[in-house]
Design a protein around this motif. Structure first.
Motif, PDB file in Angstrom:
ATOM      1  N   ALA A  54       0.823  -1.206   0.000  1.00  0.00           N
ATOM      2  CA  ALA A  54       0.000   0.000   0.000  1.00  0.00           C
ATOM      3  C   ALA A  54       0.861   1.262   0.000  1.00  0.00           C
ATOM      4  O   ALA A  54       1.931   1.298   0.585  1.00  0.00           O
ATOM      5  CB  ALA A  54      -0.917  -0.001   1.213  1.00  0.00           C
ATOM      6  N   ASP A  55       0.347   2.272  -0.658  1.00  0.00           N
ATOM      7  CA  ASP A  55       0.992   3.589  -0.672  1.00  0.00           C
ATOM      8  C   ASP A  55       0.419   4.368   0.506  1.00  0.00           C
ATOM      9  O   ASP A  55      -0.665   4.931   0.423  1.00  0.00           O
ATOM     10  CB  ASP A  55       0.684   4.292  -1.991  1.00  0.00           C
ATOM     11  CG  ASP A  55       1.288   5.686  -2.076  1.00  0.00           C
ATOM     12  OD1 ASP A  55       2.264   5.966  -1.348  1.00  0.00           O
ATOM     13  OD2 ASP A  55       0.769   6.493  -2.866  1.00  0.00           O
ATOM     14  N   ILE A  56       1.143   4.378   1.623  1.00  0.00           N
ATOM     15  CA  ILE A  56       0.658   4.977   2.862  1.00  0.00           C
ATOM     16  C   ILE A  56       1.470   6.221   3.198  1.00  0.00           C
ATOM     17  O   ILE A  56       2.699   6.202   3.152  1.00  0.00           O
ATOM     18  CB  ILE A  56       0.775   3.986   4.050  1.00  0.00           C
ATOM     19  CG1 ILE A  56       0.050   2.682   3.749  1.00  0.00           C
ATOM     20  CG2 ILE A  56       0.275   4.620   5.343  1.00  0.00           C
ATOM     21  CD1 ILE A  56      -1.432   2.806   3.613  1.00  0.00           C
ATOM     22  N   GLN A  57       0.760   7.280   3.562  1.00  0.00           N
ATOM     23  CA  GLN A  57       1.411   8.478   4.085  1.00  0.00           C
ATOM     24  C   GLN A  57       1.484   8.300   5.594  1.00  0.00           C
ATOM     25  O   GLN A  57       0.482   8.402   6.288  1.00  0.00           O
ATOM     26  CB  GLN A  57       0.602   9.729   3.725  1.00  0.00           C
ATOM     27  CG  GLN A  57       1.227  11.001   4.243  1.00  0.00           C
ATOM     28  CD  GLN A  57       0.467  12.242   3.819  1.00  0.00           C
ATOM     29  OE1 GLN A  57      -0.357  12.212   2.901  1.00  0.00           O
ATOM     30  NE2 GLN A  57       0.741  13.343   4.479  1.00  0.00           N
ATOM     31  N   TRP A  58       2.666   8.023   6.108  1.00  0.00           N
ATOM     32  CA  TRP A  58       2.838   7.735   7.536  1.00  0.00           C
ATOM     33  C   TRP A  58       3.084   8.982   8.383  1.00  0.00           C
ATOM     34  O   TRP A  58       2.866   8.966   9.585  1.00  0.00           O
ATOM     35  CB  TRP A  58       3.994   6.759   7.746  1.00  0.00           C
ATOM     36  CG  TRP A  58       3.733   5.400   7.168  1.00  0.00           C
ATOM     37  CD1 TRP A  58       4.312   4.864   6.050  1.00  0.00           C
ATOM     38  CD2 TRP A  58       2.824   4.413   7.650  1.00  0.00           C
ATOM     39  NE1 TRP A  58       3.823   3.607   5.819  1.00  0.00           N
ATOM     40  CE2 TRP A  58       2.911   3.297   6.793  1.00  0.00           C
ATOM     41  CE3 TRP A  58       1.946   4.351   8.731  1.00  0.00           C
ATOM     42  CZ2 TRP A  58       2.156   2.144   6.969  1.00  0.00           C
ATOM     43  CZ3 TRP A  58       1.194   3.197   8.908  1.00  0.00           C
ATOM     44  CH2 TRP A  58       1.302   2.116   8.033  1.00  0.00           C
ATOM     45  N   TYR A  59       3.560  10.057   7.766  1.00  0.00           N
ATOM     46  CA  TYR A  59       3.935  11.257   8.519  1.00  0.00           C
ATOM     47  C   TYR A  59       3.031  12.422   8.142  1.00  0.00           C
ATOM     48  O   TYR A  59       2.790  12.665   6.959  1.00  0.00           O
ATOM     49  CB  TYR A  59       5.402  11.613   8.252  1.00  0.00           C
ATOM     50  CG  TYR A  59       6.338  10.501   8.652  1.00  0.00           C
ATOM     51  CD1 TYR A  59       6.735  10.366   9.976  1.00  0.00           C
ATOM     52  CD2 TYR A  59       6.784   9.577   7.725  1.00  0.00           C
ATOM     53  CE1 TYR A  59       7.576   9.329  10.358  1.00  0.00           C
ATOM     54  CE2 TYR A  59       7.620   8.536   8.099  1.00  0.00           C
ATOM     55  CZ  TYR A  59       8.008   8.417   9.413  1.00  0.00           C
ATOM     56  OH  TYR A  59       8.825   7.394   9.792  1.00  0.00           O
ATOM     57  N   TRP A  60       2.574  13.129   9.153  1.00  0.00           N
ATOM     58  CA  TRP A  60       1.672  14.264   8.973  1.00  0.00           C
ATOM     59  C   TRP A  60       2.201  15.438   9.784  1.00  0.00           C
ATOM     60  O   TRP A  60       2.586  15.265  10.931  1.00  0.00           O
ATOM     61  CB  TRP A  60       0.276  13.889   9.466  1.00  0.00           C
ATOM     62  CG  TRP A  60      -0.301  12.716   8.745  1.00  0.00           C
ATOM     63  CD1 TRP A  60      -0.104  11.389   9.042  1.00  0.00           C
ATOM     64  CD2 TRP A  60      -1.133  12.735   7.599  1.00  0.00           C
ATOM     65  NE1 TRP A  60      -0.774  10.601   8.153  1.00  0.00           N
ATOM     66  CE2 TRP A  60      -1.417  11.402   7.243  1.00  0.00           C
ATOM     67  CE3 TRP A  60      -1.675  13.768   6.840  1.00  0.00           C
ATOM     68  CZ2 TRP A  60      -2.218  11.064   6.167  1.00  0.00           C
ATOM     69  CZ3 TRP A  60      -2.481  13.423   5.755  1.00  0.00           C
ATOM     70  CH2 TRP A  60      -2.739  12.090   5.433  1.00  0.00           C
ATOM     71  N   ASP A  61       2.186  16.643   9.184  1.00  0.00           N
ATOM     72  CA  ASP A  61       2.623  17.797   9.971  1.00  0.00           C
ATOM     73  C   ASP A  61       1.429  18.398  10.709  1.00  0.00           C
ATOM     74  O   ASP A  61       0.271  18.024  10.477  1.00  0.00           O
ATOM     75  CB  ASP A  61       3.371  18.821   9.114  1.00  0.00           C
ATOM     76  CG  ASP A  61       2.511  19.509   8.067  1.00  0.00           C
ATOM     77  OD1 ASP A  61       1.309  19.744   8.315  1.00  0.00           O
ATOM     78  OD2 ASP A  61       3.046  19.854   7.003  1.00  0.00           O
ATOM     79  N   GLY A  62       1.724  19.319  11.613  1.00  0.00           N
ATOM     80  CA  GLY A  62       0.693  19.890  12.471  1.00  0.00           C
ATOM     81  C   GLY A  62      -0.443  20.554  11.715  1.00  0.00           C
ATOM     82  O   GLY A  62      -1.615  20.401  12.074  1.00  0.00           O
ATOM     83  N   SER A  63      -0.125  21.270  10.646  1.00  0.00           N
ATOM     84  CA  SER A  63      -1.173  21.950   9.881  1.00  0.00           C
ATOM     85  C   SER A  63      -2.085  20.946   9.176  1.00  0.00           C
ATOM     86  O   SER A  63      -3.293  21.182   9.048  1.00  0.00           O
ATOM     87  CB  SER A  63      -0.566  22.933   8.874  1.00  0.00           C
ATOM     88  OG  SER A  63       0.191  22.255   7.898  1.00  0.00           O
ATOM     89  N   GLN A  64      -1.530  19.835   8.734  1.00  0.00           N
ATOM     90  CA  GLN A  64      -2.351  18.796   8.105  1.00  0.00           C
ATOM     91  C   GLN A  64      -3.296  18.162   9.129  1.00  0.00           C
ATOM     92  O   GLN A  64      -4.457  17.893   8.813  1.00  0.00           O
ATOM     93  CB  GLN A  64      -1.470  17.709   7.484  1.00  0.00           C
ATOM     94  CG  GLN A  64      -0.701  18.166   6.273  1.00  0.00           C
ATOM     95  CD  GLN A  64       0.276  17.111   5.816  1.00  0.00           C
ATOM     96  OE1 GLN A  64       1.076  16.596   6.606  1.00  0.00           O
ATOM     97  NE2 GLN A  64       0.226  16.773   4.540  1.00  0.00           N
TER      98      GLN A  64
END
Length: 78
Positions: free
Chosen positions: A17-27
């Protein structure tokens, strides 16, 4: 997490799977706003430039941390 040898009769969850594991505070802030507004995971994914699988995992993460509340229609939104 369990390290397991890959065998013919096993399944590795989300292995390809193409997973976005990291998210910044604004997201995260925008995600929570969209969740409260009733946006579906597809709509949230489009707004955040991600995919519905990553957003579904983010929903689970944020719910586990008690940062979002359950909704009547859950991931489907309004």
């Amino acid at each position: 997490m369990v390290n397991a040898l890959k065998h013919e009769d096993t399944h590795i969850l989300l292995e390809n799977a193409d997973i976005q594991w990291y998210w910044d505070g604004s997201q995260i802030i925008r995600f929570r706003e969209l969740w409260r507004e009733g946006s579906s995971i597809e709509e949230i994914a489009e707004e955040l430039g991600s995919n519905s699988t990553s957003i579904a995992l983010l929903v689970m993460d944020q719910a586990e941390e008690s940062n979002i509340r359950p909704r009547k229609r859950g991931i489907f939104g309004k």
